[in-house]
Design an enzyme around this catalytic site. Structure first.
Site, PDB file in Angstrom:
ATOM      1  N   LYS A 108      35.310  38.141  51.249  1.00 41.31           N
ATOM      2  CA  LYS A 108      35.608  37.170  50.182  1.00 41.31           C
ATOM      3  C   LYS A 108      37.049  37.297  49.689  1.00 41.31           C
ATOM      4  O   LYS A 108      37.763  36.306  49.587  1.00 41.31           O
ATOM      5  CB  LYS A 108      34.640  37.372  49.019  1.00 41.31           C
ATOM      6  CG  LYS A 108      35.093  36.729  47.728  1.00 41.31           C
ATOM      7  CD  LYS A 108      34.175  37.121  46.578  1.00 41.31           C
ATOM      8  CE  LYS A 108      34.784  36.852  45.226  1.00 41.31           C
ATOM      9  NZ  LYS A 108      35.721  37.854  44.732  1.00 41.31           N
ATOM     10  N   ASN A 109      37.473  38.537  49.375  1.00 37.04           N
ATOM     11  CA  ASN A 109      38.778  38.676  48.745  1.00 37.04           C
ATOM     12  C   ASN A 109      39.939  38.485  49.716  1.00 37.04           C
ATOM     13  O   ASN A 109      41.081  38.321  49.291  1.00 37.04           O
ATOM     14  CB  ASN A 109      38.870  40.011  47.984  1.00 37.04           C
ATOM     15  CG  ASN A 109      38.002  39.966  46.723  1.00 37.04           C
ATOM     16  OD1 ASN A 109      37.587  38.887  46.281  1.00 37.04           O
ATOM     17  ND2 ASN A 109      37.704  41.128  46.154  1.00 37.04           N
TER      18      ASN A 109
ATOM     19  N   CYS B 274      35.300  36.207  37.227  1.00 41.04           N
ATOM     20  CA  CYS B 274      34.414  37.088  36.466  1.00 41.04           C
ATOM     21  C   CYS B 274      35.100  37.584  35.194  1.00 41.04           C
ATOM     22  O   CYS B 274      36.299  37.884  35.203  1.00 41.04           O
ATOM     23  CB  CYS B 274      34.043  38.301  37.322  1.00 41.04           C
ATOM     24  SG  CYS B 274      32.989  37.882  38.695  1.00 41.04           S
TER      25      CYS B 274
ATOM     26  N   ARG C 216      42.464  40.197  32.058  1.00 40.22           N
ATOM     27  CA  ARG C 216      42.945  40.185  33.447  1.00 40.22           C
ATOM     28  C   ARG C 216      44.276  39.419  33.477  1.00 40.22           C
ATOM     29  O   ARG C 216      44.345  38.279  33.945  1.00 40.22           O
ATOM     30  CB  ARG C 216      41.895  39.539  34.373  1.00 40.22           C
ATOM     31  CG  ARG C 216      40.581  40.305  34.410  1.00 40.22           C
ATOM     32  CD  ARG C 216      39.571  39.654  35.334  1.00 40.22           C
ATOM     33  NE  ARG C 216      39.823  39.952  36.731  1.00 40.22           N
ATOM     34  CZ  ARG C 216      39.121  39.433  37.735  1.00 40.22           C
ATOM     35  NH1 ARG C 216      38.122  38.602  37.490  1.00 40.22           N
ATOM     36  NH2 ARG C 216      39.404  39.743  38.988  1.00 40.22           N
TER      37      ARG C 216
ATOM     38  N   ASP D  36      34.773  47.237  42.589  1.00 41.52           N
ATOM     39  CA  ASP D  36      33.778  46.203  42.907  1.00 41.52           C
ATOM     40  C   ASP D  36      32.426  46.796  43.317  1.00 41.52           C
ATOM     41  O   ASP D  36      31.441  46.063  43.430  1.00 41.52           O
ATOM     42  CB  ASP D  36      34.298  45.284  44.024  1.00 41.52           C
ATOM     43  CG  ASP D  36      35.519  44.503  43.570  1.00 41.52           C
ATOM     44  OD1 ASP D  36      35.724  44.382  42.351  1.00 41.52           O
ATOM     45  OD2 ASP D  36      36.277  44.036  44.441  1.00 41.52           O
TER      46      ASP D  36
ATOM     47  N   ARG E 175      28.922  33.298  44.410  1.00 42.33           N
ATOM     48  CA  ARG E 175      30.373  33.247  44.607  1.00 42.33           C
ATOM     49  C   ARG E 175      30.797  34.254  45.665  1.00 42.33           C
ATOM     50  O   ARG E 175      31.883  34.107  46.254  1.00 42.33           O
ATOM     51  CB  ARG E 175      31.102  33.564  43.299  1.00 42.33           C
ATOM     52  CG  ARG E 175      31.043  32.445  42.282  1.00 42.33           C
ATOM     53  CD  ARG E 175      32.022  32.666  41.148  1.00 42.33           C
ATOM     54  NE  ARG E 175      33.230  33.287  41.653  1.00 42.33           N
ATOM     55  CZ  ARG E 175      33.796  34.383  41.141  1.00 42.33           C
ATOM     56  NH1 ARG E 175      33.292  34.960  40.089  1.00 42.33           N
ATOM     57  NH2 ARG E 175      34.879  34.880  41.686  1.00 42.33           N
TER      58      ARG E 175
HETATM   59  N1  EPU Z   1      46.788  43.644  36.205  1.00 45.77           N
HETATM   60  C1  EPU Z   1      47.775  43.492  35.240  1.00 45.77           C
HETATM   61  N2  EPU Z   1      48.723  42.524  35.455  1.00 45.77           N
HETATM   62  C2  EPU Z   1      48.735  41.710  36.544  1.00 45.77           C
HETATM   63  C3  EPU Z   1      47.710  41.869  37.502  1.00 45.77           C
HETATM   64  C4  EPU Z   1      46.759  42.854  37.305  1.00 45.77           C
HETATM   65  O1  EPU Z   1      47.821  44.205  34.245  1.00 45.77           O
HETATM   66  O2  EPU Z   1      49.622  40.854  36.660  1.00 45.77           O
HETATM   67  C5  EPU Z   1      45.764  44.701  36.025  1.00 45.77           C
HETATM   68  C6  EPU Z   1      44.351  44.121  35.933  1.00 45.77           C
HETATM   69  O3  EPU Z   1      44.033  43.742  34.615  1.00 45.77           O
HETATM   70  C7  EPU Z   1      43.512  45.275  36.459  1.00 45.77           C
HETATM   71  C8  EPU Z   1      44.415  45.919  37.520  1.00 45.77           C
HETATM   72  O4  EPU Z   1      45.736  45.486  37.200  1.00 45.77           O
HETATM   73  O5  EPU Z   1      43.274  46.207  35.444  1.00 45.77           O
HETATM   74  C9  EPU Z   1      44.091  45.543  38.955  1.00 45.77           C
HETATM   75  O6  EPU Z   1      44.017  44.136  39.076  1.00 45.77           O
HETATM   76  P1  EPU Z   1      44.311  43.358  40.432  1.00 45.77           P
HETATM   77  O7  EPU Z   1      45.432  42.419  40.202  1.00 45.77           O
HETATM   78  O8  EPU Z   1      44.430  44.328  41.557  1.00 45.77           O
HETATM   79  O9  EPU Z   1      42.999  42.525  40.562  1.00 45.77           O
HETATM   80  P2  EPU Z   1      42.851  41.072  41.126  1.00 45.77           P
HETATM   81  O10 EPU Z   1      43.827  40.872  42.225  1.00 45.77           O
HETATM   82  O11 EPU Z   1      42.851  40.072  40.028  1.00 45.77           O
HETATM   83  C10 EPU Z   1      41.193  41.701  43.014  1.00 45.77           C
HETATM   84  C11 EPU Z   1      39.820  41.248  43.407  1.00 45.77           C
HETATM   85  C12 EPU Z   1      38.793  41.809  42.441  1.00 45.77           C
HETATM   86  C13 EPU Z   1      38.923  43.334  42.403  1.00 45.77           C
HETATM   87  C14 EPU Z   1      40.361  43.744  42.061  1.00 45.77           C
HETATM   88  C15 EPU Z   1      40.597  45.238  42.104  1.00 45.77           C
HETATM   89  C16 EPU Z   1      40.300  39.103  44.349  1.00 45.77           C
HETATM   90  C17 EPU Z   1      40.185  37.632  44.247  1.00 45.77           C
HETATM   91  N3  EPU Z   1      39.770  39.806  43.377  1.00 45.77           N
HETATM   92  O12 EPU Z   1      41.412  41.148  41.714  1.00 45.77           O
HETATM   93  O13 EPU Z   1      37.527  41.457  42.967  1.00 45.77           O
HETATM   94  O14 EPU Z   1      38.046  43.857  41.447  1.00 45.77           O
HETATM   95  O15 EPU Z   1      41.276  43.111  42.994  1.00 45.77           O
HETATM   96  O16 EPU Z   1      40.323  45.730  43.367  1.00 45.77           O
HETATM   97  O17 EPU Z   1      40.822  39.613  45.316  1.00 45.77           O
HETATM   98  C18 EPU Z   1      35.242  41.012  42.922  1.00 45.77           C
HETATM   99  O18 EPU Z   1      35.326  40.816  44.138  1.00 45.77           O
HETATM  100  O19 EPU Z   1      34.147  41.103  42.297  1.00 45.77           O
HETATM  101  C19 EPU Z   1      36.471  41.158  42.158  1.00 45.77           C
HETATM  102  C20 EPU Z   1      36.520  41.058  40.838  1.00 45.77           C
END
Ligand code: EPU
Length: 428
Positions: free
Chosen positions: A22-23, A116, A121, A304, A396
């Site tokens: 998915k990701n 979610c 975030r 996750d 999802r």
């Molecule tokens: N963060 C910031 N600023 C940013 C971006 C992130 O402070 O600009 C913080 C976030 O709040 C969090 C940490 O950094 O505490 C990590 O966030 P990351 O950006 O890595 O998460 P994401 O890219 O939004 C993806 C996955 C998530 C998964 C996270 C962590 C996707 C679409 N989503 O989210 O997947 O939990 O990486 O591995 O790729 C799921 O699949 O259930 C899911 C939520």
């Protein structure tokens, strides 16, 4: 709207086949915007996030077909149509449209993403990257406006290791003039998958999978064919389920090194595991031992899988402590597990779990995708019938979950929500 009903307490066995990640999918699909001829992606999961992205690409003029897990996107007639509202609000990963549209059109308008609710975030690191490349970024009435005369390679140090920011900056930088260097980049396998697709399209990206990624901008990107990696989180979820209630489950179509942290934890609990080239066999567990889990960025234990793992720990002997260092508020499943008789206390961002307990069927609500997986596993373990609402979250990210579980011998079915249940959801 639907709910899942689960008749629990029956052991499961057999083989389950894992779908594409998915990701990765949610980044690979927007990446096709950058090409000048059709791109085909094989092995995509049949989940609602993929369907929503398909429609978003069509909204901006893409010609898209999606059949038998294979998507072909013809991006030639796409335009930078503003997407302030509507479908973009339904998933977190719509933020990848920002990087991809900025990279191709030098402008984009994309509504702030949904997805979610796991506590705050922010996307400040994505924006920091776009600005470093020369874009002007403003937030107007809940939508991000991006404009650039031209994009120029830059050095970007991420203050927070972020999967989304790493991929988004790669998308915006592949066609920028000169070299971009992303430092303190995230190292998740999904980042390597996106870089592989972009390089197949003609990009020059080196270092994906390490914490320094170098991107030399190119003028043109062409179409290609790409096979997505398997979903390590779906695979991990079935490994956890197999450890909880399996009598021998073969998890097929996996990349075992992507799951090392999960395998190590399960082995620490005395769960028997055999690793093949692209399969993992989880044998019947005897008494399982309590362990502590701390979620970390890859290759650490994935956030996750924290929620499904909590359910497994209710069956372990002793006290386990689970701490989520990525999303400190990702604990909404705990109250629901308690309704099912779990003995769990929350202190700060940690859950303290005492086991083993016999879980009891109950009416519970999936507040997010992985909370849903945690409750489904709990329902399979529990005595009696469990009803899980919030199935739209589960759909999802887990393709054909009912069919896959029933294929292992479970008794799970979907039912439409009654008028009364719909009213309750509206008023909550
Ligand atoms: N963060 C910031 N600023 C940013 C971006 C992130 O402070 O600009 C913080 C976030 O709040 C969090 C940490 O950094 O505490 C990590 O966030 P990351 O950006 O890595 O998460 P994401 O890219 O939004 C993806 C996955 C998530 C998964 C996270 C962590 C996707 C679409 N989503 O989210 O997947 O939990 O990486 O591995 O790729 C799921 O699949 O259930 C899911 C939520």
């Amino acid at each position: 709207m639907e709910k899942l009903k689960i008749a629990g307490g029956y052991p499961l066995k057999g083989t389950v086949k894992i779908d594409g990640a998915k990701n990765s999918a949610v980044a690979l699909i927007p990446a096709t915007i950058l090409a000048e001829s059709p791109v085909t992606i094989e092995g995509l999961p049949d989940i609602s996030d993929v369907q929503i992205l398909k429609h978003l690409l069509m909204e901006i003029g893409g010609k898209v077909t999606f059949e038998k897990n294979e998507m072909t996107v013809d991006p030639t007639e796409m335009v930078s149509m503003p997407l302030p509202n509507g479908r973009v609000k339904k998933l977190r990963a719509s933020y990848y449209l920002m990087g991809a549209m900025l990279g191709r059109f030098k402008k984009a308008v994309v509504g702030l993403p949904g997805g979610c609710h796991l506590g705050p975030r922010p996307i400040d690191q994505h924006i920091k990257g776009f600005e470093a490349l020369g874009a002007e970024v403003t937030n107007e009435q809940g939508a991000i406006y991006l404009r650039a005369k031209e994009l120029r390679g830059a050095r970007v140090y991420l203050d927070v290791v972020s999967v989304g920011a790493t991929i988004n900056i790669m998308l915006a930088a592949v066609k920028a003039k000169g070299r971009t260097v992303i430092e303190n980049a995230a190292k998740e396998p999904e980042i390597i998958d996106v870089a592989t697709l972009l390089n197949n399209m003609g990009a020059k990206i080196k270092g994906a999978g390490t914490d320094v990624i170098r991107i030399d901008g190119v003028e043109h990107l062409h179409g290609c064919r790409h096979t997505i990696i398997p979903d390590r989180i779906e695979a991990g979820t079935y490994m956890i389920l197999a450890a909880a209630i399996g009598e021998g489950i073969l998890i097929d179509n996996v990349i075992p090194p992507h799951l090392e942290s999960v395998t190590a934890k399960l082995r620490e609990m005395n769960v028997p595991i055999d690793i093949g080239d692209d399969q993992i066999f989880v044998g019947k567990s005897g008494e399982i031992k309590a362990v502590d889990i701390k979620t970390l960025v890859y290759p650490g234990f994935p956030t996750d899988l924290q929620q499904p793992f909590t359910t497994l720990l209710t069956q372990a002997k002793g006290t386990s402590i689970v701490t989520d260092t990525i999303y400190s508020a990702r604990l909404k499943h705990i109250d629901e597990l308690r309704r099912m008789n779990a003995k769990i206390k929350v202190e700060g961002s940690s859950a303290i779990i005492d086991g083993p307990v016999k879980l009891q069927g109950a009416k519970v609500k999936a507040s997010d995708l992985r909370a849903g997986a945690a409750l489904v596993i709990a329902g399979l373990l529990a005595e009696g019938i469990t009803e899980v609402t919030g199935v739209e979250h589960i759909d999802r990210g887990y393709s054909h979950i009912v069919e896959k579980l029933n294929g292992l011998g479970a008794t799970v079915w979907r039912e439409k929500l009654s008028e009364e249940e719909l009213e309750q959801i509206k008023s909550s």
